[in-house]
Motif scaffolding. Structure first.
Motif, PDB file in Angstrom:
ATOM      1  N   ARG A 122       0.816  -1.208   0.000  1.00  0.00           N
ATOM      2  CA  ARG A 122       0.000   0.000   0.000  1.00  0.00           C
ATOM      3  C   ARG A 122       0.853   1.263   0.000  1.00  0.00           C
ATOM      4  N   PHE A 123       2.116   1.156   0.370  1.00  0.00           N
ATOM      5  CA  PHE A 123       3.014   2.312   0.320  1.00  0.00           C
ATOM      6  C   PHE A 123       3.456   2.647  -1.105  1.00  0.00           C
ATOM      7  N   GLU A 124       3.439   1.691  -2.001  1.00  0.00           N
ATOM      8  CA  GLU A 124       4.023   1.900  -3.323  1.00  0.00           C
ATOM      9  C   GLU A 124       3.389   3.042  -4.106  1.00  0.00           C
ATOM     10  N   PRO A 125       2.048   3.174  -4.139  1.00  0.00           N
ATOM     11  CA  PRO A 125       1.471   4.318  -4.862  1.00  0.00           C
ATOM     12  C   PRO A 125       1.876   5.668  -4.257  1.00  0.00           C
ATOM     13  N   VAL A 126       2.103   5.683  -2.949  1.00  0.00           N
ATOM     14  CA  VAL A 126       2.529   6.931  -2.302  1.00  0.00           C
ATOM     15  C   VAL A 126       3.930   7.314  -2.775  1.00  0.00           C
ATOM     16  N   TYR A 127       4.828   6.330  -2.839  1.00  0.00           N
ATOM     17  CA  TYR A 127       6.176   6.617  -3.343  1.00  0.00           C
ATOM     18  C   TYR A 127       6.120   7.108  -4.790  1.00  0.00           C
ATOM     19  N   GLU A 128       5.238   6.530  -5.575  1.00  0.00           N
ATOM     20  CA  GLU A 128       5.111   6.957  -6.963  1.00  0.00           C
ATOM     21  C   GLU A 128       4.577   8.381  -7.047  1.00  0.00           C
ATOM     22  N   THR A 129       3.680   8.743  -6.140  1.00  0.00           N
ATOM     23  CA  THR A 129       3.208  10.130  -6.089  1.00  0.00           C
ATOM     24  C   THR A 129       4.371  11.082  -5.828  1.00  0.00           C
ATOM     25  N   VAL A 130       5.223  10.741  -4.872  1.00  0.00           N
ATOM     26  CA  VAL A 130       6.389  11.577  -4.574  1.00  0.00           C
ATOM     27  C   VAL A 130       7.258  11.732  -5.816  1.00  0.00           C
ATOM     28  N   LEU A 195       9.002   6.554   5.716  1.00  0.00           N
ATOM     29  CA  LEU A 195       9.677   7.826   5.471  1.00  0.00           C
ATOM     30  C   LEU A 195      10.936   7.634   4.636  1.00  0.00           C
ATOM     31  N   SER A 196      11.649   6.551   4.871  1.00  0.00           N
ATOM     32  CA  SER A 196      12.821   6.258   4.056  1.00  0.00           C
ATOM     33  C   SER A 196      12.418   6.079   2.597  1.00  0.00           C
ATOM     34  N   GLY A 197      11.305   5.389   2.363  1.00  0.00           N
ATOM     35  CA  GLY A 197      10.811   5.227   0.998  1.00  0.00           C
ATOM     36  C   GLY A 197      10.467   6.543   0.346  1.00  0.00           C
ATOM     37  N   GLN A 198       9.889   7.467   1.119  1.00  0.00           N
ATOM     38  CA  GLN A 198       9.571   8.792   0.578  1.00  0.00           C
ATOM     39  C   GLN A 198      10.849   9.561   0.225  1.00  0.00           C
ATOM     40  N   ILE A 199      11.851   9.456   1.087  1.00  0.00           N
ATOM     41  CA  ILE A 199      13.119  10.145   0.816  1.00  0.00           C
ATOM     42  C   ILE A 199      13.784   9.572  -0.430  1.00  0.00           C
ATOM     43  N   LYS A 200      13.784   8.259  -0.549  1.00  0.00           N
ATOM     44  CA  LYS A 200      14.361   7.632  -1.738  1.00  0.00           C
ATOM     45  C   LYS A 200      13.614   8.050  -3.009  1.00  0.00           C
ATOM     46  N   ALA A 201      12.310   8.286  -2.881  1.00  0.00           N
ATOM     47  CA  ALA A 201      11.500   8.680  -4.032  1.00  0.00           C
ATOM     48  C   ALA A 201      11.665  10.151  -4.392  1.00  0.00           C
ATOM     49  N   GLY A 202      12.292  10.940  -3.499  1.00  0.00           N
ATOM     50  CA  GLY A 202      12.542  12.333  -3.846  1.00  0.00           C
ATOM     51  C   GLY A 202      12.164  13.371  -2.816  1.00  0.00           C
ATOM     52  N   ALA A 203      11.646  12.977  -1.646  1.00  0.00           N
ATOM     53  CA  ALA A 203      11.311  13.964  -0.623  1.00  0.00           C
ATOM     54  C   ALA A 203      12.580  14.644  -0.121  1.00  0.00           C
ATOM     55  N   ASP A 204      12.561  15.982  -0.095  1.00  0.00           N
ATOM     56  CA  ASP A 204      13.710  16.753   0.396  1.00  0.00           C
ATOM     57  C   ASP A 204      13.734  16.823   1.917  1.00  0.00           C
ATOM     58  N   ALA A 205      12.563  16.761   2.517  1.00  0.00           N
ATOM     59  CA  ALA A 205      12.417  16.820   3.975  1.00  0.00           C
ATOM     60  C   ALA A 205      11.122  16.118   4.334  1.00  0.00           C
ATOM     61  N   VAL A 206      11.011  15.701   5.599  1.00  0.00           N
ATOM     62  CA  VAL A 206       9.800  15.021   6.052  1.00  0.00           C
ATOM     63  C   VAL A 206       9.333  15.636   7.362  1.00  0.00           C
ATOM     64  N   GLN A 207       8.028  15.582   7.578  1.00  0.00           N
ATOM     65  CA  GLN A 207       7.450  16.122   8.802  1.00  0.00           C
ATOM     66  C   GLN A 207       6.758  15.015   9.579  1.00  0.00           C
ATOM     67  N   LEU A 208       6.942  15.038  10.907  1.00  0.00           N
ATOM     68  CA  LEU A 208       6.274  14.120  11.821  1.00  0.00           C
ATOM     69  C   LEU A 208       5.127  14.860  12.492  1.00  0.00           C
TER      70      LEU A 208
END
Length: 349
Positions: A122-130, A195-208
């Motif tokens: 279920r995380f995969e479409p989110v990474y693709e969005t990023v 969050l690591s997956g989001q960073i690998k997909a291109g996120a410059d920063a993440v918020q908690l």
């Protein structure tokens, strides 16, 4: 952390830079900037159907993420998703009911975490969005990812829905601390992966996002907010040494300093109840802050909006500061008021 980014004003501010913004004022974005106050969002939502259908359609979610950047002079895109994607991937059933909000089942007040079957794809479409959003951004725009903090995510998982006082979850944390600790630990681990997956997909920063941090006593705050967020920060930095992490413990108030010192986040989001003069005085010198306009002041507009913007900007003069709301924009906010906000921030300084 690496040197501040040379071309992204918002990312550079998160990294501690004090630079004049090329277009004036301060770097800015708005929590929930992609959402129901925009007619283009409402049109796409009507076309796609339910909220989850929109989140898991990467092309549609990327379009929603980019919509506010086409309208407003924002410095960042924030991933269009929801903090409850994590419990959905952990195996709970998630649905968004009209007029009622999100529901998770089975609720962990009545069921065991061990009985859930994770569905990590279920995380995969989110990474693709990023990936799609990052490819569409201008070179000076920052891509922000996010996740809910473990305490807040746990409140939904235990109770199955939001509540006014998080009483069911707080009681479990007192009565069966070992069971609750196991849940928190599981959320920490999957959130680090997410969050690591989001960073690998291109996120410059993440918020908690810790939306319910304000409901806890000091001792419980230390155990269920500070400690798990510290674990996420440490584990994420072990994988990504230059990861830029914003903490947003809504309602923490007088515990903000202990949160910053205990978690090791790079920047701190402030909700609208925090006095910016006080925050600027008690927080470590040079710590980047984000916030903290009352969303209702934005909805009201006019002279009160101008006054509030000026007060926030003056309070954080000399400190790395990203202008933002103290919480999410309300669906009934006039677009003209957002235009006025952007003009007010850009024309300052």
């Amino acid at each position: 952390m690496s040197e501040p980014h040379p071309t992204k004003p918002l990312l550079a501010a998160l990294q501690g830079a004090l630079r004049p913004h090329p277009r004036g004022g301060k770097p800015m974005w708005m929590m929930r900037q992609a959402g129901r106050y925009l007619p283009e969002y409402r049109a796409l939502r009507a076309e796609k159907g339910g909220f989850l259908d929109l989140v898991y359609d990467s092309a549609a979610a990327a379009e929603v993420t980019l919509q506010p950047l086409r309208r407003f002079d924002f410095d960042a895109a924030i991933l269009f998703s929801d903090i409850l994607i994590v419990p959905h991937a952990m195996g709970q059933h998630l649905q968004f009911l009209a007029g009622e909000g999100p529901h998770l089942s089975p609720r962990l007040a009545d069921a065991r975490l061990e009985d859930l079957t994770p569905v990590l794809e279920r995380f995969e479409p989110v990474y693709e969005t990023v990936r799609q959003v990052k490819a569409a951004l201008a070179p000076d725009q920052t891509m922000l990812g996010f996740a809910g903090s473990p305490w807040t995510v746990a409140t939904y998982m235990v109770n199955g829905e939001g509540s006014k006082d998080q009483g069911v979850t707080r009681r479990m944390a007192y009565e069966d601390a070992s069971r609750f600790q196991a849940l928190i630990d599981a959320i920490v681990d999957i959130s680090v992966d997410y969050l690591s997956g989001q960073i690998k997909a291109g996120a410059d920063a993440v918020q908690l996002f810790d939306s319910w941090a304000g409901s806890l006593s000091p001792a419980q705050f230390d155990r269920w907010v500070i400690a798990p967020n510290r674990a996420i920060v440490d584990k994420l930095r072990a994988r990504h040494p230059d990861a830029v992490i914003i903490g947003f413990p809504k309602g923490a108030g007088g515990k903000l300093l202990s949160y910053v010192e205990g978690t090791g986040v790079d920047a701190l989001g402030l909700d609208e109840t925090v006095d910016p003069v006080w925050a600027n005085r008690i927080l470590p010198s040079g710590l980047p802050v984000q916030g903290n306009l009352d969303p209702l002041a934005l909805m009201a507009g006019g002279a009160e909006l101008t006054r509030a913007v000026d007060h926030i900007l003056a309070s954080f003069e000399g400190r790395p500061h990203i202008f933002n709301l103290g919480h999410g924009i309300d669906k009934d906010t006039p677009i003209a008021h957002v235009d006025a906000l952007v003009q007010s921030v850009r024309s300052a300084g």
